[in-house]
Design an enzyme around this catalytic site. Structure first.
Site, PDB file in Angstrom:
ATOM      1  N   ASP A  37      -2.269  11.578   2.200  1.00  0.00           N
ATOM      2  CA  ASP A  37      -1.750  10.224   2.029  1.00  0.00           C
ATOM      3  C   ASP A  37      -0.513  10.023   2.882  1.00  0.00           C
ATOM      4  OD1 ASP A  37      -0.915  11.182  -1.319  1.00  0.00           O
ATOM      5  OD2 ASP A  37       0.305  11.398   0.482  1.00  0.00           O
ATOM      6  N   LYS A  59      -1.654   4.379   1.923  1.00  0.00           N
ATOM      7  CA  LYS A  59      -1.496   2.935   2.087  1.00  0.00           C
ATOM      8  C   LYS A  59      -1.248   2.627   3.553  1.00  0.00           C
ATOM      9  CE  LYS A  59       0.895   0.621  -1.172  1.00  0.00           C
ATOM     10  NZ  LYS A  59       2.123   0.202  -1.844  1.00  0.00           N
ATOM     11  N   MET A 174      10.059   5.690  -6.800  1.00  0.00           N
ATOM     12  CA  MET A 174       9.329   4.423  -6.694  1.00  0.00           C
ATOM     13  C   MET A 174      10.126   3.267  -7.313  1.00  0.00           C
ATOM     14  SD  MET A 174       5.493   5.690  -7.663  1.00  0.00           S
ATOM     15  CE  MET A 174       5.935   6.559  -9.142  1.00  0.00           C
TER      16      MET A 174
END
Ligand code: SAH
Length: 329
Positions: A37, A59, A174
């Site tokens: 990722d 992403k 996050m």
């Protein structure tokens, strides 16, 4: 008999490619496929075999990440093909990495798997910014908290008011987009406004940026600096520390392109990085031995006919002597 596939869930560390474990790196070098990722250092992929299948599931700009069931399906398919698969995840696979969900999917289908822990950003990012998450008589615990709860934008995790009352260091992952809410939530639940705090962007990487401020001023200072994700937020007395020696880092801020064989480039990279440089491998060289060719063997047998031997590299010397010993059993 068909080879049984296996999936290794490996922590890639927080960004600096040097922070992967030795075990993780060795597996990366031999795997048939790597599923990675966006947080994992992409330069780690340079270690994979040239025929290794590389599958990006992170992403992409303007797109959502691949959905978890889809990632699980990819892992199951690759393992079903009998491949040795590395699932490379940023930091540690079990710290907000959804590694557990991948493990459960593999268990359900009866595929073997192994976990290789990684250096988590929750500890390493503050550390590389000079902030110890615990410190004698200052902080006796640290708490790693998500600033983001799935499917619930613009709101904090439930029980948030408990965090403001914890005496230890608070580390939010996050959380950058939720910073205003986090700060407000902590102040509302009793954290003193002057509590030291820091936000670290792209920790452990050459582009790392840090903003330090009292909790009450944090949001403003971070907005002024324009910090972006990925970022770690640290709140607590330890955030006032700056345990970074600026000494002995004369190459700090320099980016160095490296060429050469893997062995040479690896050694040079380590040396330059200890002096603060950030290194990129521009291209890799391979050694091709001609020691067995008849021309070389003849030349070695007739060395007396030559008046000069000129070597242009250390590798040339090694290969020459290998050929020489072969020519004289
Ligand atoms: N499993 C990972 C965390 C995944 S959640 C680990 O153990 O580190 C992703 C969050 O980690 C990001 O939103 C950010 O808060 C943090 N993060 C990861 N790498 C980071 C880095 N190099 N610098 C700052 N924050 C980072």
């Amino acid at each position: 008999m068909k080879k049984q596939g296996k999936v290794y869930l490996i922590g890639a560390g927080p960004g600096d490619p040097g922070l992967i474990t030795l075990k993780g790196l060795e597996l990366l070098k031999i795997c048939d496929a790597v599923v990675y990722d966006h947080l994992a250092s992409e330069s780690l992929l340079d270690w994979t075999r040239t025929d290794c299948r590389r599958i990006f599931v992170g992403k992409q700009i303007g797109h959502h990440s691949m959905k978890q069931p889809e990632i699980n399906r990819i892992l199951l398919t690759l393992a079903g093909e009998g491949l040795t698969v590395v699932r490379l995840k940023g930091g540690d696979p079990f710290v907000f990495g959804r590694g557990g969900e991948e493990v459960l999917a593999l268990e359900q289908e009866g595929f073997p798997y192994e976990l290789v822990p990684g250096v988590t950003s929750a500890i390493a990012v503050p550390e590389c910014a000079g902030i110890p998450v615990t410190h004698r008589e200052v902080s006796r615990s640290f708490h790693v908290i998500t600033g983001h709860t799935q499917g619930r934008k613009d709101c904090l995790p439930p029980d948030f008011e408990l965090y403001g009352k914890l005496p230890g260091t608070l580390v939010f992952l996050m959380g950058l987009k939720q910073l205003p809410l986090i700060v407000k939530g902590l102040l509302d639940s009793g954290k003193p406004p002057e509590t030291p705090a820091a936000v670290i962007e792209k920790g452990t990487l050459p582009e790392q940026r840090i903003v330090r401020a009292a909790l009450i001023n944090l949001e403003k200072r971070v907005a002024e600096a324009g910090l972006k994700t990925p970022a770690v937020i640290v709140v607590g007395e330890v955030a006032a520390y700056n345990m970074c020696s600026a000494l002995d880092k004369p190459l700090s801020g320099f980016r160095v392109g490296i060429t050469g064989t893997e062995r040479f480039a690896g050694k040079l990279t380590t040396l330059l990085e200890t002096k603060g440089a950030s290194c990129t491998w521009i291209y890799a060289m391979d050694l091709l031995s001609k020691a067995d060719l008849p021309e070389m063997q003849n030349a070695c047998k007739n060395l007396g006919a030559y008046s000069w031997l000129i070597f242009t590299s250390a590798n040339g010397v090694t290969l020459f002597f290998q050929g020489l010993f072969k020519s004289r059993p």
